[in-house]
Design an enzyme around this catalytic site. Structure first.
Site, PDB file in Angstrom:
ATOM      1  N   ASP A 131       1.162  16.766  13.064  1.00  0.00           N
ATOM      2  CA  ASP A 131       1.670  16.483  11.719  1.00  0.00           C
ATOM      3  C   ASP A 131       0.533  16.196  10.756  1.00  0.00           C
ATOM      4  O   ASP A 131       0.591  15.271   9.974  1.00  0.00           O
ATOM      5  CB  ASP A 131       2.619  15.288  11.787  1.00  0.00           C
ATOM      6  CG  ASP A 131       3.458  15.235  10.516  1.00  0.00           C
ATOM      7  OD1 ASP A 131       4.159  14.249  10.307  1.00  0.00           O
ATOM      8  OD2 ASP A 131       3.361  16.204   9.733  1.00  0.00           O
ATOM      9  N   LEU A 161       0.833  -1.213   0.000  1.00  0.00           N
ATOM     10  CA  LEU A 161       0.000   0.000   0.000  1.00  0.00           C
ATOM     11  C   LEU A 161       0.863   1.257   0.000  1.00  0.00           C
ATOM     12  O   LEU A 161       0.400   2.361  -0.264  1.00  0.00           O
ATOM     13  CB  LEU A 161      -0.894   0.014   1.243  1.00  0.00           C
ATOM     14  CG  LEU A 161      -2.028  -0.999   1.248  1.00  0.00           C
ATOM     15  CD1 LEU A 161      -2.712  -1.029   2.601  1.00  0.00           C
ATOM     16  CD2 LEU A 161      -3.026  -0.660   0.154  1.00  0.00           C
TER      17      LEU A 161
END
Ligand SMILES: COc1ccc(C(=O)Nc2ccccc2)cc1NC(=O)CCSCc1cnc2[nH]ccc2c1
Length: 273
Positions: free
Chosen positions: A137, A20
């Site tokens: 973040d 992925l």
């Protein structure tokens, strides 16, 4: 075994599918738990990489944090296991992938879509903050979409338990609040700033302080050098919300609960998230 003991997983419990993506410490694979046929994302982290960057404690602390988080807009960590040289994180799989790719594909998002994502992010952050977790973040790459298109905050690689710790600069500055790029003590309000950056980027297709290089981005953030490109598809209310989040003085940024009451959110966000 007692009923509520977390199951001890091992690699043989899973069928491994396509990769992925790859992170700094290893790769993420699509995987299926054999008995339940449940689809997950399996993140492989190499122990020697972890030791090299001395991040064992960070990962351990993060697993503790993740264990306490249970919110529909926060990507779940179901469990983890390890073998001789690797640690495996069993993560929720977001079927519609990275929000980032959707943004790149369409250029910018319709106001209803953008408002829905901002509302989901705000709820997820309010939940994390009450658990004393500052994400710090949040950027489009760390936002994923589940099979119903619902937003999931995915990467906690840098979340901390609300200690204002120095963070090694990696990747883009675009999403960092002034106090972070100035390396001052920072608090939960950094996430409010980031919401303003993301709202701008969802609506215009690029972050507000984008510049040729990091130094110029740095200068634009410090100055809060914000200007809205003239375009018909962004309402005055949307700009009002952005202006109330991109405030240098962190205590003056619109608080998370107030964001959910903002007219632009009330008018455009889909309550189903
Ligand atoms: C809760 O999440 C996380 C928790 C912890 C860590 C982590 O690595 N922590 C760490 C590592 C080493 C040192 C210190 C800390 C990472 C994540 N999250 C991701 O890695 C993002 C992809 S989640 C997988 C996933 C799902 N669904 C998708 N659909 C398409 C791609 C895709 C990708």
């Amino acid at each position: 075994k007692e009923e509520n003991s977390p199951k001890l997983w091992c690699l043989e419990d899973f069928e491994i599918g396509k990769p992925l993506g790859k992170g700094k410490f290893g790769r993420v694979y699509l995987a299926r738990e054999k008995k339940s046929k449940y689809i997950v994302a399996l993140k492989v982290i190499f122990k020697e990489q972890l030791e090299k960057y001395r991040l064992q404690h960070q990962l351990r602390r993060e697993m503790e944090i993740q264990n306490t988080l249970d919110h529909s807009n926060v990507l779940r960590l179901f469990g983890w296991f390890h073998d001789a040289d690797r640690i495996f994180l069993i993560l929720e799989y977001a079927h519609r992938g990275e929000l980032y790719k959707l943004l790149k594909k369409y250029g910018h998002l319709p106001e209803k879509q953008a408002a829905t994502y901002i509302a989901s992010l705000t709820e997820a952050l309010a939940y994390c903050h009450q658990k004393h977790v500052i994400h710090r973040d949040i950027k489009p790459e760390n936002l994923l979409l589940d099979f119903e298109g619902r937003l999931k905050i995915a990467d906690f690689g840098w979340s901390v338990q609300s200690t204002s710790k120095r963070r090694t600069m990696c990747g883009t500055l675009d999403y960092l609040a002034p106090e972070m790029v100035e390396n001052k003590a920072h608090d939960y309000a950094v996430d409010n700033w980031t919401l303003g950056v993301l709202c701008f980027e969802f609506l215009y297709g690029f972050p507000p302080f984008e510049a040729e290089n990091q130094t110029d981005t740095f200068k634009r953030i410090i100055k809060v050098d914000l200007s809205f490109p003239p375009t018909p598809h962004v309402s005055v209310e949307a700009k009002n919300l952005i202006v109330r989040l991109l405030v240098k003085e962190s205590s003056k940024r619109l608080p998370l609960p107030k964001i959910l009451e903002h007219p632009w959110i009330i008018k455009n966000a889909d309550p189903k998230g």
